[in-house]
Design a protein around this motif. Structure first.
Motif, short mmCIF file in Angstrom:
data_model
loop_
_atom_site.label_atom_id
_atom_site.label_comp_id
_atom_site.label_asym_id
_atom_site.label_seq_id
_atom_site.Cartn_x
_atom_site.Cartn_y
_atom_site.Cartn_z
N ILE A 48 -10.82 6.95 9.39
CA ILE A 48 -9.80 6.11 10.02
C ILE A 48 -9.18 5.18 8.99
CG2 ILE A 48 -9.38 4.28 11.72
CD1 ILE A 48 -11.58 5.58 13.45
N ASP A 49 -10.01 4.45 8.24
CA ASP A 49 -9.47 3.55 7.21
C ASP A 49 -10.56 3.17 6.23
OD1 ASP A 49 -8.60 0.96 5.90
OD2 ASP A 49 -6.79 1.51 6.97
N ARG A 50 -10.46 3.68 5.04
CA ARG A 50 -11.45 3.46 3.99
C ARG A 50 -11.52 1.98 3.57
NH1 ARG A 50 -13.85 6.78 -0.09
NH2 ARG A 50 -14.07 5.64 -2.04
N ARG A 51 -10.37 1.34 3.47
CA ARG A 51 -10.35 -0.08 3.05
C ARG A 51 -10.96 -0.97 4.12
NH1 ARG A 51 -4.12 -0.07 2.21
NH2 ARG A 51 -4.53 1.06 4.10
N ALA A 52 -10.64 -0.71 5.36
CA ALA A 52 -11.22 -1.50 6.45
C ALA A 52 -12.73 -1.33 6.48
CB ALA A 52 -10.61 -1.10 7.80
N MET A 53 -13.20 -0.13 6.15
CA MET A 53 -14.64 0.11 6.12
C MET A 53 -15.31 -0.75 5.07
SD MET A 53 -17.47 1.41 6.96
CE MET A 53 -16.99 2.62 8.16
N LEU A 54 -14.75 -0.82 3.88
CA LEU A 54 -15.34 -1.64 2.82
C LEU A 54 -15.37 -3.11 3.24
CD1 LEU A 54 -16.50 -1.91 -0.01
CD2 LEU A 54 -14.15 -2.06 -0.87
N LEU A 55 -14.30 -3.59 3.80
CA LEU A 55 -14.25 -4.98 4.25
C LEU A 55 -15.26 -5.23 5.36
CD1 LEU A 55 -10.40 -5.55 4.22
CD2 LEU A 55 -12.08 -6.41 2.57
N PHE A 56 -15.38 -4.29 6.29
CA PHE A 56 -16.33 -4.43 7.39
C PHE A 56 -17.76 -4.48 6.85
CE2 PHE A 56 -19.26 -2.80 10.55
CZ PHE A 56 -18.93 -3.54 11.67
N LEU A 57 -18.08 -3.58 5.93
CA LEU A 57 -19.44 -3.55 5.36
C LEU A 57 -19.76 -4.85 4.64
CD1 LEU A 57 -19.51 0.11 4.04
CD2 LEU A 57 -20.84 -0.81 5.95
N ARG A 58 -18.80 -5.37 3.90
CA ARG A 58 -19.03 -6.63 3.20
C ARG A 58 -19.24 -7.78 4.19
NH1 ARG A 58 -14.55 -6.13 -1.67
NH2 ARG A 58 -15.84 -4.83 -3.02
N GLN A 59 -18.47 -7.78 5.26
CA GLN A 59 -18.56 -8.86 6.24
C GLN A 59 -19.87 -8.79 7.03
OE1 GLN A 59 -15.38 -8.89 9.11
NE2 GLN A 59 -15.88 -10.94 9.81
N HIS A 60 -20.38 -7.61 7.27
CA HIS A 60 -21.56 -7.42 8.13
C HIS A 60 -22.79 -6.96 7.35
CE1 HIS A 60 -19.29 -8.06 11.81
NE2 HIS A 60 -18.32 -7.40 11.21
N LYS A 61 -22.77 -7.13 6.05
CA LYS A 61 -23.86 -6.66 5.18
C LYS A 61 -25.23 -7.19 5.62
CE LYS A 61 -25.01 -6.21 0.33
NZ LYS A 61 -24.56 -6.49 -1.05
N ASP A 62 -25.28 -8.42 6.09
CA ASP A 62 -26.56 -9.02 6.49
C ASP A 62 -27.06 -8.47 7.81
OD1 ASP A 62 -26.50 -10.55 4.21
OD2 ASP A 62 -25.61 -12.28 5.20
#
Length: 80
Positions: A48-62
């Protein structure tokens, strides 16, 4: 599973539609019970969106197990 990207002829509308779709499914990454389920949702959301995935993972890493982050990290050169 192959994701059909929106194609209305309006690239901005298509982008926001794809982001809305990403957002509606992204909670499955945090809730994934095992690596197989995480991988399935990860692959679907990256389509769906590779960039959104990276941002999501960074935001929810914990909130995501380290083993799952390690799986996702294989896809990105940048650090999650």
């Amino acid at each position: 599973m192959s994701i059909k990207q929106p194609d209305t002829g309006n690239s901005m509308n298509d982008y926001f539609s794809a982001l809305a779709e990403f957002t509606s499914r992204s909670h499955h990454l945090v809730e994934a019970a095992d690596e197989e389920e995480f991988t399935r949702w990860f692959n679907e959301l990256v389509q769906i969106d590779r960039r959104a995935m990276l941002l999501f993972l960074r935001q929810h890493k914990d909130e995501i197990p380290a083993e799952h982050i390690a799986i996702a990290q294989l896809t990105y050169e940048q650090q999650i």
